[in-house]
Every structure is written in C-alpha cells, then in structure tokens.
Design an enzyme around this catalytic site. Sequence first.
Site, PDB file in Angstrom:
ATOM      1  N   ASN A 119       0.786  -1.557  -0.304  1.00 43.92           N
ATOM      2  CA  ASN A 119       0.310  -0.251   0.085  1.00 43.92           C
ATOM      3  C   ASN A 119       0.886   1.545  -0.602  1.00 43.92           C
ATOM      4  O   ASN A 119       0.228   2.335  -0.340  1.00 43.92           O
ATOM      5  CB  ASN A 119      -1.324   0.145   0.993  1.00 43.92           C
ATOM      6  CG  ASN A 119      -0.345  -0.464   2.184  1.00 43.92           C
ATOM      7  OD1 ASN A 119       0.432  -1.625   2.775  1.00 43.92           O
ATOM      8  ND2 ASN A 119      -0.286   0.656   3.517  1.00 43.92           N
ATOM      9  N   CYS A 150      -1.196   6.519  10.595  1.00 42.29           N
ATOM     10  CA  CYS A 150      -1.815   5.490  10.942  1.00 42.29           C
ATOM     11  C   CYS A 150      -3.645   5.989  10.834  1.00 42.29           C
ATOM     12  O   CYS A 150      -3.843   6.487  10.544  1.00 42.29           O
ATOM     13  CB  CYS A 150      -0.965   5.552  11.888  1.00 42.29           C
ATOM     14  SG  CYS A 150      -1.451   6.113  13.514  1.00 42.29           S
TER      15      CYS A 150
END
Length: 386
Positions: free
Chosen positions: A150, A325
């Site tokens: 990713n 995150c």
Amino acid sequence: MTIYLDHAASTPPRPEARAALDACLDAANASSTHHAGQQARVAVEASRESVASALHCSPHDVVFTSGGTEADNLAVKGIVWASTTAGVPHVVTTAVEHAAVAEPVRWLAERGEITCTVVAPRPDGCVDPEAVLAAVRTDTVLVSVMAANNELGSVNDIATLGAELGPRGVPLHTDAVQAVATLDVDAEAWGVAALATSGHKFGAPQGVGAAVLRRGLPVAPLSHGGGQDRGVRSGTFAAALDAAFGAALEAAVGDRAALAGRLRGFTDRMEAALTAIDGVHRNGPTTATERLASHLHLGLEAVDDFALALELDRAGIAASAGSACGSGALAPSRVLAATGAPGTPLRLTLGWTTTADEVDEAIDRLGDVLAGLVERGRRASVGPVS
Ligand code: PLP
C-alpha cells in the site's frame, strides 16, 4: 479545487456501485424465506458470482466481509485456529504487510498461539519468493504475503509462491487489497488458498470487502452466530453493500487494463517532473511490472513531515504525507523502516477518476510546494548565518 491523489486510501464509488446500492437499500433480510427475503438473497448471490468470476474462483469460495481488515483477520486467525498441527503452529509473513495482517500475526505470537518468521523485503519493498520459501518449515500452517504494498506500490510474485507451496500443502494467503484496481488478481493462477480484498479501494463503498477462502481449506470463524456464509462469517447479509461490491468489481475489472495503462502514463509523467526537483527522489521498485501503475512514492530531503502536510493542504492537494496511521496521526512507517527508504515520505496514488488535467495541475502545484520545502529544510539544517 482540491486535487485528490489518495486513491490507495479510498477511491470514490463508481456509478455502478451507487446504482446497485440504491436498488438494494430497502432489501429484506436475505435469510428470510418470504419473497422479499429471497429477492435480497438473489442480489447477494448474483454479486457473489460476479466476484468469483472477477477473482477467478468458485462462488462457494467467496465470503463477504466488512472490508480488507476483516478479510485478512479471517484468513490469518481462521486458518491458524483451524490448523491441527502438533505443537505450536508456525506462520511465515513479511515485514511489509499492512497492519491488517501484521497485527493479527503479532497478537497470535504474543499469546503464544504461533511462532512466526517475518521475512525482510528488498530495499525496493518487493519480497523475494526464495526468501519466503526458505522460511517455511514442516510445522508451517500459513504463509501470508501481500500481492502489492500500500505504501511503495511494490508488487510481489504470488504465483511463484503458490506454485511451490500448493504441492507442499502449505496454505498461502495474499492481501490483494491494493492490487485489485490495476492488476489481474487471479486466485486460480496464483494458487492461493486465501485472498483478501476491500471495496473502497476500487470503487465500492467503504465497509464492504470479500475474502476468498478456497473450498476444503479449514477456517475457524471469528464470530459465531446464525451461520451465514458457510458458517465462516455469521451475521445478516449486508445485501446493499454486497451488491454494490460485486457491481463495482465487475466495472473495475472491465476497465482495469485501460485504467492501468492510463495511470502508468500519469505516474511516469509525475515522476519525471517531480524527481527533476533537487532533493526529491523516487522510492520503491523501478521496474514497471514490479510497481503498481497507480502509486508514486517520493522521498523528500530535509523536509519536515508536518510542514509537508500543511503545505499540501494549502496547495489543495489531498495526498498521503508522512505516514498516516489508523488514528490519522503521523507515525513512523514500518514499511519504510523495513526497506530503509530515505527521505520524508509523500505517497501520491491515482485512481479511476483521475484526469490528465488534474495530473498537469498537480505537477504544477507540487513542483512549487516541494521545491520550496526542500529549500527551506536545507536552509534550516545549515542554521542561521552569522
Ligand atoms: N490491506 C492493505 C494492503 C490495505 O492497503 C488496507 C487499507 O488501506 C487494508 C488491508 C485494510 O482494508 P480496509 O480499510 O478495508 O479494512
């Protein structure tokens, strides 16, 4: 106008998905025996068939989930918990997996339910199949290697792993969440036992995904209940989301080769323009077949993470700066730590709505922002001149 270059985080729903969602929003419970329930069931099963055909597996292999995280958890925990090996089972995975694989593996290991070997990537983020195969032992019950990363967009050779592990009877799981939009994800040709996908990465709404769990592969459920979806994933079918997932996937697969070609041209153009700026370089694989067409990962010399996020916002560029995150905060990336990719990270990811005009405009805006930030960072690191 904001230019959206964060399609790897979420790409907008395709019209086909919106139409399918709308058509099924009033669906009855797909497990009900009355006509309305059966109509809903028909929509779910029709979608399952489209998904199976798109991913090259049997409809019996497809389990709808809430997204990629659940599909990965189901494969990792489900396969480990269903394994019957004597002693503590062993799992092989890699240091570049998404948290949706890395965290369940870590959690199982911490509880003493598995031992694991985490294979290091090459500096470009790809994982050598030989290194993975060398880590497999007689007590290995699962190998989990992502199809495409990713962050760096690095692509792994899953078919070679499948061809080696299949005859040895070792189940191979691949996280194909980032691959579906531009690569031919083929469960059969890749020889995988399990595979995870997520709708919001290719044009379905957020909150729906699918796991491929090949028939004959023992998988323990994560949640127990009414026994829907082969008893592997209990809970009322999300008929509208499931239908939208199938419609989006069919559209995405139909458009995939053309999209990949278009995006490859766009990312190549952005790379050439932006790496011409002093202090800006490209991270990840250099070979086209080893990099997703949609991803461009840049490393910026002497640039502050927060200043980058702020300036991108000011310039109207929505991209992944630093490493966001789950909570949205900037946190160090495990993937970049594992690969040693230098510089402050800037991930630009393109998708099915990206136009050539947007790419031109993005090159202009990013050119100014990045050149300014590198210069400012270099001046700051030299310190004030007395
Ligand atoms: N795996 C990969 C490679 C991803 O990029 C993501 C999401 O970014 C996931 C898993 C998790 O998918 P979801 O957001 O649908 O839970």
